[in-house]
Design a protein around this motif. Structure first.
Motif, PDB file in Angstrom:
ATOM      1  N   SER A 181       1.376  -1.462   8.282  1.00 27.89           N
ATOM      2  CA  SER A 181       2.477  -1.392   7.318  1.00 27.89           C
ATOM      3  C   SER A 181       3.055   0.014   7.268  1.00 27.89           C
ATOM      4  O   SER A 181       2.349   1.000   7.452  1.00 27.89           O
ATOM      5  CB  SER A 181       1.987  -1.793   5.929  1.00 27.89           C
ATOM      6  OG  SER A 181       0.947  -0.918   5.486  1.00 27.89           O
ATOM      7  N   GLN A 182       4.361   0.079   7.010  1.00 26.20           N
ATOM      8  CA  GLN A 182       5.063   1.367   6.963  1.00 26.20           C
ATOM      9  C   GLN A 182       5.837   1.465   5.639  1.00 26.20           C
ATOM     10  O   GLN A 182       7.059   1.281   5.586  1.00 26.20           O
ATOM     11  CB  GLN A 182       6.022   1.479   8.143  1.00 26.20           C
ATOM     12  CG  GLN A 182       5.350   1.479   9.505  1.00 26.20           C
ATOM     13  CD  GLN A 182       4.532   2.730   9.730  1.00 26.20           C
ATOM     14  OE1 GLN A 182       5.058   3.834   9.772  1.00 26.20           O
ATOM     15  NE2 GLN A 182       3.216   2.551   9.859  1.00 26.20           N
ATOM     16  N   PRO A 183       5.124   1.747   4.544  1.00 29.69           N
ATOM     17  CA  PRO A 183       5.801   1.794   3.238  1.00 29.69           C
ATOM     18  C   PRO A 183       6.810   2.921   3.097  1.00 29.69           C
ATOM     19  O   PRO A 183       7.737   2.835   2.295  1.00 29.69           O
ATOM     20  CB  PRO A 183       4.630   1.971   2.257  1.00 29.69           C
ATOM     21  CG  PRO A 183       3.533   2.586   3.068  1.00 29.69           C
ATOM     22  CD  PRO A 183       3.677   2.015   4.437  1.00 29.69           C
ATOM     23  N   ALA A 233       0.856  -1.194   0.000  1.00 29.40           N
ATOM     24  CA  ALA A 233       0.000   0.000   0.000  1.00 29.40           C
ATOM     25  C   ALA A 233       0.883   1.231   0.000  1.00 29.40           C
ATOM     26  O   ALA A 233       2.040   1.203   0.435  1.00 29.40           O
ATOM     27  CB  ALA A 233      -0.931  -0.011   1.212  1.00 29.40           C
ATOM     28  N   ASP A 234       0.332   2.325  -0.501  1.00 33.68           N
ATOM     29  CA  ASP A 234       1.084   3.576  -0.542  1.00 33.68           C
ATOM     30  C   ASP A 234       1.067   4.303   0.798  1.00 33.68           C
ATOM     31  O   ASP A 234       1.921   5.146   1.059  1.00 33.68           O
ATOM     32  CB  ASP A 234       0.496   4.502  -1.625  1.00 33.68           C
ATOM     33  CG  ASP A 234       0.651   3.907  -3.019  1.00 33.68           C
ATOM     34  OD1 ASP A 234       1.626   3.145  -3.232  1.00 33.68           O
ATOM     35  OD2 ASP A 234      -0.207   4.184  -3.873  1.00 33.68           O
ATOM     36  N   ALA A 235       0.107   3.995   1.644  1.00 37.15           N
ATOM     37  CA  ALA A 235      -0.024   4.662   2.940  1.00 37.15           C
ATOM     38  C   ALA A 235      -0.117   3.606   4.032  1.00 37.15           C
ATOM     39  O   ALA A 235      -0.508   2.466   3.777  1.00 37.15           O
ATOM     40  CB  ALA A 235      -1.258   5.554   2.948  1.00 37.15           C
ATOM     41  N   PRO A 236       0.261   3.955   5.263  1.00 35.05           N
ATOM     42  CA  PRO A 236       0.156   3.000   6.380  1.00 35.05           C
ATOM     43  C   PRO A 236      -1.268   2.477   6.523  1.00 35.05           C
ATOM     44  O   PRO A 236      -2.236   3.242   6.567  1.00 35.05           O
ATOM     45  CB  PRO A 236       0.574   3.836   7.592  1.00 35.05           C
ATOM     46  CG  PRO A 236       1.446   4.913   7.026  1.00 35.05           C
ATOM     47  CD  PRO A 236       0.856   5.235   5.692  1.00 35.05           C
ATOM     48  N   THR A 237      -1.385   1.150   6.584  1.00 37.92           N
ATOM     49  CA  THR A 237      -2.687   0.495   6.671  1.00 37.92           C
ATOM     50  C   THR A 237      -2.606  -0.638   7.681  1.00 37.92           C
ATOM     51  O   THR A 237      -1.593  -1.333   7.754  1.00 37.92           O
ATOM     52  CB  THR A 237      -3.115  -0.062   5.299  1.00 37.92           C
ATOM     53  OG1 THR A 237      -3.009   0.976   4.321  1.00 37.92           O
ATOM     54  CG2 THR A 237      -4.550  -0.564   5.336  1.00 37.92           C
TER      55      THR A 237
END
Length: 352
Positions: free
Chosen positions: A170-172, A116-120
């Motif tokens: 998550s921390q992309p 993902a592009d943002a933390p989820t």
């Protein structure tokens, strides 16, 4: 197969011997192999390839450790996690608190967390139930003031069972200096656990190594190798005995058949049949009968194992046994075929 049909007793005995070999191997060694695979799968499910490095606050381990260990061979997957932070359902500020961890790494899909592009956030069924988000959708609020959307559920792997109830964010866009509380590394093979753990520790770059502990599955890996080695030795020994016995019986049977039909082979030679044709005839006949035997043996053995609730050895083992049985029977027919091909027409057709 007309030649085989002309000798029904010998043909049936050959089929039964080959079928008996396959049946015996499948019901003994095959059952052992199936049990071995089940035991090893059970051990593997406990994480025989996992290496967990735990870092206490102040240890100085940061998320850029993933970049350093990426060059170590023998690693299937690696991920880093922050310390647990309490969170509640964003819609229920006073609800049950559940620990949440930031997850670092470029392959979080290994855990079921899509890129993902943002933390989820993603949670295990237990965590989502406690949060009141059984549908796997909603939002969470951390005690630090941060909020994240919950996008779905994940199945907690064995090596993260100690993190339950599990919620990962998550921390992309991680910078690499984020503190890490746990580093999980999965080796490609159980035998690589020890060398990989040593290599990982060498690039950990912790400020205080006294605050770092390592938990590996080396003992489970050794147990796995021991079980596999012991059961494998027993299986190989039994297969060798069965192959030798079946091969000898087939050779004796075919040799007796050749002696009984020596005048028939002499007539064939007198009518122009070459030695190669005689050999091909016997070998093809034996291969055909062996094929029928392995089909009967494998089918019967699989049915018996299934009805008895025993673990099946798998397609690879079954195919290997069938090929081995056919090869053994055909090879055993080689000497009788040579004897048949060398019969002299004049001698065999001579009338006393």
């Amino acid at each position: 197969m007309s030649t085989a049909a002309s000798q029904p007793v010998a043909s049936i005995v050959t089929i039964l011997m080959v079928a008996g070999m396959v049946l015996t191997v499948m019901l003994t060694t095959g059952r052992t192999v199936g049990a071995e695979q089940r035991v090893i799968a059970s051990i593997d499910s406990a994480g025989t390839r996992s290496i967990v490095v735990r870092a206490e606050p102040g240890a100085g381990v940061t998320s850029d450790v993933l970049d350093r260990i990426s060059g170590i061979s023998g690693i299937e997957w690696a991920g880093a996690f922050s310390s647990a932070i309490d969170a509640t359902n964003a819609a229920i500020p006073g609800g049950t608190r559940v620990p949440v961890r930031y997850a670092y790494g470029s392959r979080l899909d290994y855990l079921g967390v899509p890129a993902a592009d943002a933390p989820t956030a993603y949670g295990s069924p237990l965590a989502l139930e406690q949060l009141g988000l059984v549908d796997g959708a909603g939002g969470i609020s951390l005690t630090t003031g941060a909020s994240y959307p919950v996008a779905g559920r994940i199945t907690t792997p064995d090596f993260l069972a100690g993190f339950e109830p599990l919620v990962l964010v998550s921390q992309p866009g991680a910078a690499g200096d984020e503190p890490v509380s746990a580093l999980v590394v999965i080796a490609e093979e159980p035998d690589l656990v020890a060398p990989v753990s040593t290599a990982v520790l060498s690039v950990l770059a912790a400020d205080d190594t006294t605050k770092v502990s390592v938990q590996t599955s080396e003992e489970l890996a050794e147990l796995r190798s021991l079980i596999q080695g012991q059961l494998g030795s027993f299986s190989r020994g039994l297969v060798i005995v069965m192959v030798a016995v079946t091969g000898a019986l087939v050779a004796i049977l075919l040799y007796a058949l050749v002696m009984m039909r020596r005048k028939d082979f002499g007539r064939r030679r007198a009518l122009g049949a070459t030695r190669g044709l005689i050999m091909s005839l016997l070998l093809t006949q034996t291969a055909g009968l062996a094929f029928i035997g392995v089909v009967i043996g494998a089918t019967t053995a699989s049915a018996v194992l299934a009805v008895g609730g025993d673990p099946l050895p798998g397609a690879e083992f079954t195919i290997a046994v069938c090929v081995l049985a056919m090869g053994t029977a055909t090879s055993a027919a080689l000497l009788p075929a040579i004897v048949a091909a060398r019969r002299e027409p004049i001698r065999e057709l001579r009338v006393p």
